[in-house]
Write a protein that holds these residues in place. Structure first.
Motif, PDB file in Angstrom:
ATOM      1  N   ASN A 169       0.943  -1.273  -0.252  1.00  0.00           N
ATOM      2  CA  ASN A 169       0.017   0.077   0.025  1.00  0.00           C
ATOM      3  C   ASN A 169       0.807   1.240  -0.017  1.00  0.00           C
ATOM      4  N   ALA A 170       0.321   2.264  -0.637  1.00  0.00           N
ATOM      5  CA  ALA A 170       0.986   3.720  -0.610  1.00  0.00           C
ATOM      6  C   ALA A 170       0.650   4.047   0.460  1.00  0.00           C
ATOM      7  N   PHE A 171       1.522   5.208   0.983  1.00  0.00           N
ATOM      8  CA  PHE A 171       1.426   6.020   2.096  1.00  0.00           C
ATOM      9  C   PHE A 171       0.343   6.706   2.250  1.00  0.00           C
ATOM     10  N   LEU A 172      -0.174   7.133   3.557  1.00  0.00           N
ATOM     11  CA  LEU A 172      -1.040   8.027   3.900  1.00  0.00           C
ATOM     12  C   LEU A 172      -0.287   9.140   4.406  1.00  0.00           C
ATOM     13  N   LYS A 173      -0.754  10.212   3.905  1.00  0.00           N
ATOM     14  CA  LYS A 173       0.047  11.585   4.073  1.00  0.00           C
ATOM     15  C   LYS A 173      -0.960  12.412   4.873  1.00  0.00           C
ATOM     16  N   ILE A 174      -0.237  13.630   5.321  1.00  0.00           N
ATOM     17  CA  ILE A 174      -1.000  14.742   6.347  1.00  0.00           C
ATOM     18  C   ILE A 174      -0.912  15.798   5.778  1.00  0.00           C
ATOM     19  N   MET A 218       3.784  11.648   6.525  1.00  0.00           N
ATOM     20  CA  MET A 218       3.399  11.696   8.046  1.00  0.00           C
ATOM     21  C   MET A 218       4.352  11.128   8.685  1.00  0.00           C
ATOM     22  N   SER A 219       5.150  11.523   9.843  1.00  0.00           N
ATOM     23  CA  SER A 219       6.124  10.920  10.857  1.00  0.00           C
ATOM     24  C   SER A 219       6.163  11.276  12.088  1.00  0.00           C
ATOM     25  N   LYS A 220       6.573  10.253  12.961  1.00  0.00           N
ATOM     26  CA  LYS A 220       6.565  10.785  14.279  1.00  0.00           C
ATOM     27  C   LYS A 220       7.569  11.970  14.533  1.00  0.00           C
ATOM     28  N   SER A 221       8.698  12.001  13.613  1.00  0.00           N
ATOM     29  CA  SER A 221       9.882  13.052  14.147  1.00  0.00           C
ATOM     30  C   SER A 221       9.211  14.361  13.750  1.00  0.00           C
ATOM     31  N   PRO A 263      -1.496   7.402  -2.912  1.00  0.00           N
ATOM     32  CA  PRO A 263      -1.330   8.027  -1.974  1.00  0.00           C
ATOM     33  C   PRO A 263      -2.266   8.790  -1.397  1.00  0.00           C
ATOM     34  N   LEU A 264      -2.635   8.676  -0.310  1.00  0.00           N
ATOM     35  CA  LEU A 264      -3.814   9.161   0.157  1.00  0.00           C
ATOM     36  C   LEU A 264      -3.641  10.415   1.293  1.00  0.00           C
ATOM     37  N   ASN A 265      -4.294  11.491   1.073  1.00  0.00           N
ATOM     38  CA  ASN A 265      -4.061  12.569   1.848  1.00  0.00           C
ATOM     39  C   ASN A 265      -4.931  12.628   3.064  1.00  0.00           C
ATOM     40  N   PHE A 266      -4.574  12.602   4.161  1.00  0.00           N
ATOM     41  CA  PHE A 266      -5.568  13.002   5.399  1.00  0.00           C
ATOM     42  C   PHE A 266      -5.749  14.283   5.676  1.00  0.00           C
ATOM     43  N   SER A 267      -7.103  14.821   5.658  1.00  0.00           N
ATOM     44  CA  SER A 267      -7.219  16.253   5.760  1.00  0.00           C
ATOM     45  C   SER A 267      -8.747  16.331   6.318  1.00  0.00           C
TER      46      SER A 267
END
Ligand code: AMP
Ligand code: ZN
Length: 478
Positions: free
Chosen positions: A262-267, A272-275, A306-310
């Motif tokens: 699966n491609a990543f979920l972005k924000i 999106m990353s913890k750092s 890729p999916l953008n979370f907004s």
């Protein structure tokens, strides 16, 4: 069904090893914290794959692990002054709660790395006996160049990898590099450090390397060759490449036939990353939105996009889901009337000629590399069809057949419940609302409309809308 195979970079017709049966292994989370919504994407997507394969009649053996021994878990345990197992067991329990909220079904087996150590030691021994591994000062390394197909999944050339790796390890001064035969060799077993969990092994006390667990547990619970191996695209290299090297070198058989990533979920368009601090846990998001909406949102894109979370996109998903739930509610209302009318000729014809068009469209979308975006469009079209062809005169049996189809596609396959979760409203609040409604009814009887309007406005301030119907006053949350 056609599946895009990372190994061949093509969509291929899916043919299982054993007719009618499918073995799927999905890399699960490392349990050192609550899962974030990015982790939820592979969980929801591959749970949907499993459901769809079952809908097509396959018997699915679905295995997904918890990585419960890892540097991050150990670090957190040391910080909190507890055993590593306290951290991992706690976050496994929390992860299970989040999965249940997102309607991700229990796997056939959920193995944990720490419970499979003896089998991992056996695998390392086999690799050593076959000349694919060697030990140096308590660390066992995989001899990467001994596996001729290394790089076949990530489509990387081993010599390019070598020069890149040399430059990187030189710059970073990676510890242990000096004792390796080759910079590309990776760890199968590492010696214990003070304060870390460890197990006894022929090479001294220590713990397994990360890649080893998946090679070991997938074979134990599914078999030497998997039908499908899946995970997020960040795992292609080195994790999955190393799993292939270990498993194929040890078993002498193909490790997995289809690789799905699966491609990543972005924000808001960013990684999106913890750092970066721009991630949300599933737990927090589910306080803000119904978990059903989150699941529906995840499936609103095909898994390799890729999916953008907004906020806007999640709210769009909520509106889309509402259209489906309204359609289901209308059908449920007709069924509840239980009018026992025979199915009319017109209804029969719709069931025979029109209904299959929608289920076919849904299946075609899902057969095309699990295109849940198009499958959801097919459901929207089906709901428009049910809305246009039913009313209070429809037969209950006709409505039931439409409802059952909608249930199969939405609830059984996509994992989206057709019923709205009743919001819990506490009983004192309910009593207060009912008291005000009674006062308003009395005011209207006395023709005191000003007071009645005032009470209606007061209820609205409390977030309650009322509606005068023939059966009396009905109220709901605004
Ligand atoms: P981890 O705990 O980091 O090993 O991740 C567990 C699973 O979540 C793996 O399959 C990862 O590829 C996947 N994953 C992590 N972050 C994301 C993200 N932002 N979007 C999609 N999948 C992700
Ligand atoms: Zn894995």
């Amino acid at each position: 069904m056609r599946i895009y195979n990372t190994l061949t970079r093509r969509k291929e017709e899916f043919v299982p090893i054993t007719p009618g049966k499918v073995g799927i292994y999905v890399c699960g989370p490392t349990v050192y914290d609550f899962i974030h919504i990015g982790n939820a994407r592979p969980m929801i997507v591959f749970d949907t794959l499993r459901r769809y394969l079952e809908h097509k009649g396959y018997e699915v053996n679905y295995v997904t692990n918890f990585t419960d021994v890892d540097d991050k878990i150990i670090k957190r345990a040391i910080d909190e002054g507890v055993e590593a197992s306290v951290i991992s067991e706690n976050f496994i329990a929390e992860c299970r709660k989040d999965m249940a909220a997102l309607n991700v079904r229990e796997a056939t087996v959920h193995p944990q790395a720490t419970k499979e150590i003896p089998d991992m030691i056996k695998l390392v021994q086999i690799l050593k006996d076959k000349g694919h591994a060697y030990e140096k000062n308590g660390t066992v390394y995989f001899r990467t160049r001994s596996f001729k197909d290394y790089g076949k999944l990530s489509h990387k050339n081993i010599d390019d990898l070598e020069s890149g790796h040399r430059a990187e390890s030189h710059a970073l001064k990676v510890s242990g590099e000096d004792e390796k035969e080759d910079p590309l060799d990776f760890v199968l077993w590492k010696p214990k450090k003070e304060g870390e969990p460890f197990w006894k092994s022929p090479w001294g006390d220590g713990r397994p390397g990360w890649h080893l667990e998946c090679s070991c547990m997938s074979k134990k619970y599914i078999g030497g060759t998997l039908d499908i191996h899946a995970g997020g695209e960040d795992l292609i290299f080195p994790h999955h490449e190393n799993e292939i090297a270990q498993s194929e070198a040890a078993n002498g058989a193909e490790f997995a036939r289809y690789w799905m990533h699966n491609a990543f979920l972005k924000i808001n368009g960013d990684k999106m990353s913890k750092s970066l601090g721009n991630f949300f846990t599933v737990r927090d998001i589910c306080k803000q939105y119904d978990p059903q909406v989150i699941r529906f949102f995840m499936l609103s894109a095909q898994y390799r996009t890729p999916l953008n979370f907004s906020k806007d996109l999640v709210e769009d998903a909520a509106k889309g889901l509402d259209r489906i739930l309204n359609g289901a509610e209308k059908l449920a209302g007709i069924i509840a009337k239980d009018n026992r009318k025979p199915v009319s000729d017109k209804e029969k014809e719709l069931l025979e000629t029109e209904l299959p068009k929608y289920t076919e469209k849904f299946d075609n979308a899902m057969d095309d590399d699990l295109n849940t975006a198009d499958a959801i469009s097919a459901i929207f079209e089906f709901v428009r069809f049910t809305n246009a062809n039913t009313d209070e005169n429809s037969s209950s049996d006709f409505a039931k057949m439409l409802y059952d189809t909608l249930f199969e596609l939405s609830d059984t396959v996509l994992g989206i419940h057709l019923e709205r979760k009743e919001e819990e409203i506490d009983s004192e609040f309910t009593a207060e609302i009912e008291k005000l409604i009674a006062e308003r009814t009395a005011a209207k009887k006395e023709k005191n409309f000003a007071l009645a309007d005032e009470i209606r406005a007061k209820l609205l301030d409390m977030g309650i809308v009322i509606e005068d119907t023939r059966e009396g006053v009905k109220w709901k949350k605004a």
